[in-house]
Write a protein that holds these residues in place. Sequence first.
Motif, mmCIF file in Angstrom:
data_model
loop_
_atom_site.group_PDB
_atom_site.id
_atom_site.type_symbol
_atom_site.label_atom_id
_atom_site.label_comp_id
_atom_site.label_asym_id
_atom_site.label_seq_id
_atom_site.Cartn_x
_atom_site.Cartn_y
_atom_site.Cartn_z
ATOM 1 N N LYS A 52 71.733 -0.366 6.287
ATOM 2 C CA LYS A 52 70.653 -0.957 7.079
ATOM 3 C C LYS A 52 69.430 -0.048 7.013
ATOM 4 O O LYS A 52 69.559 1.166 7.092
ATOM 5 C CB LYS A 52 71.090 -1.139 8.528
ATOM 6 N N ILE A 53 68.260 -0.676 6.860
ATOM 7 C CA ILE A 53 66.996 0.056 6.805
ATOM 8 C C ILE A 53 66.068 -0.557 7.846
ATOM 9 O O ILE A 53 65.883 -1.775 7.885
ATOM 10 C CB ILE A 53 66.348 -0.051 5.414
ATOM 11 N N VAL A 54 65.481 0.286 8.696
ATOM 12 C CA VAL A 54 64.524 -0.172 9.702
ATOM 13 C C VAL A 54 63.131 0.120 9.165
ATOM 14 O O VAL A 54 62.853 1.236 8.715
ATOM 15 C CB VAL A 54 64.756 0.531 11.053
ATOM 16 N N VAL A 55 62.264 -0.900 9.189
ATOM 17 C CA VAL A 55 60.921 -0.764 8.617
ATOM 18 C C VAL A 55 59.843 -1.124 9.630
ATOM 19 O O VAL A 55 60.116 -1.805 10.621
ATOM 20 C CB VAL A 55 60.760 -1.628 7.340
ATOM 21 N N LYS A 56 58.612 -0.673 9.359
ATOM 22 C CA LYS A 56 57.465 -0.953 10.237
ATOM 23 C C LYS A 56 56.991 -2.397 10.143
ATOM 24 O O LYS A 56 56.495 -2.960 11.110
ATOM 25 C CB LYS A 56 56.288 -0.037 9.892
ATOM 26 N N GLU A 57 57.124 -2.995 8.960
ATOM 27 C CA GLU A 57 56.614 -4.336 8.735
ATOM 28 C C GLU A 57 57.400 -5.355 9.565
ATOM 29 O O GLU A 57 58.576 -5.174 9.836
ATOM 30 C CB GLU A 57 56.705 -4.705 7.250
ATOM 31 N N SER A 58 56.730 -6.447 9.923
ATOM 32 C CA SER A 58 57.397 -7.523 10.654
ATOM 33 C C SER A 58 58.336 -8.282 9.721
ATOM 34 O O SER A 58 58.210 -8.197 8.493
ATOM 35 C CB SER A 58 56.361 -8.492 11.234
ATOM 36 N N GLU A 59 59.240 -9.039 10.301
ATOM 37 C CA GLU A 59 60.154 -9.860 9.511
ATOM 38 C C GLU A 59 59.371 -10.827 8.629
ATOM 39 O O GLU A 59 59.678 -11.011 7.453
ATOM 40 C CB GLU A 59 61.094 -10.626 10.445
ATOM 41 N N LYS A 60 58.309 -11.403 9.198
ATOM 42 C CA LYS A 60 57.476 -12.343 8.447
ATOM 43 C C LYS A 60 56.805 -11.647 7.256
ATOM 44 O O LYS A 60 56.760 -12.195 6.160
ATOM 45 C CB LYS A 60 56.420 -12.949 9.365
ATOM 46 N N GLU A 61 56.292 -10.439 7.479
ATOM 47 C CA GLU A 61 55.627 -9.684 6.411
ATOM 48 C C GLU A 61 56.591 -9.375 5.266
ATOM 49 O O GLU A 61 56.244 -9.511 4.092
ATOM 50 C CB GLU A 61 55.104 -8.358 6.968
ATOM 51 N N VAL A 62 57.806 -8.949 5.611
ATOM 52 C CA VAL A 62 58.808 -8.633 4.595
ATOM 53 C C VAL A 62 59.147 -9.891 3.805
ATOM 54 O O VAL A 62 59.198 -9.869 2.569
ATOM 55 C CB VAL A 62 60.080 -8.018 5.217
#
Length: 72
Positions: free
Chosen positions: A37-47
């Motif tokens: 699992k990787i947590v990112v700054k971008e929103s789900e929509k952006e990804v």
Amino acid sequence: MIKLKRLNGDEFTLNAFMIEQIQSYPDTTITLLNGKKIVVKESEKEVTERITSYYRRIGIVYSLSEVERSSE
């Protein structure tokens, strides 16, 4: 490949074909096919938009739409 940022701001490139699912917990968490699992700054929509854009660039979106039309 898509560019993303970890919560600490480090930028990395992820192979979009390795993504199994994307969730907001509220932080955006990407689960890979290997279970990592990787947590990112971008929103789900952006990804999701970056993945779709990548698929378009390499011709996957067009190919999938052709397969759907031929199976009708």
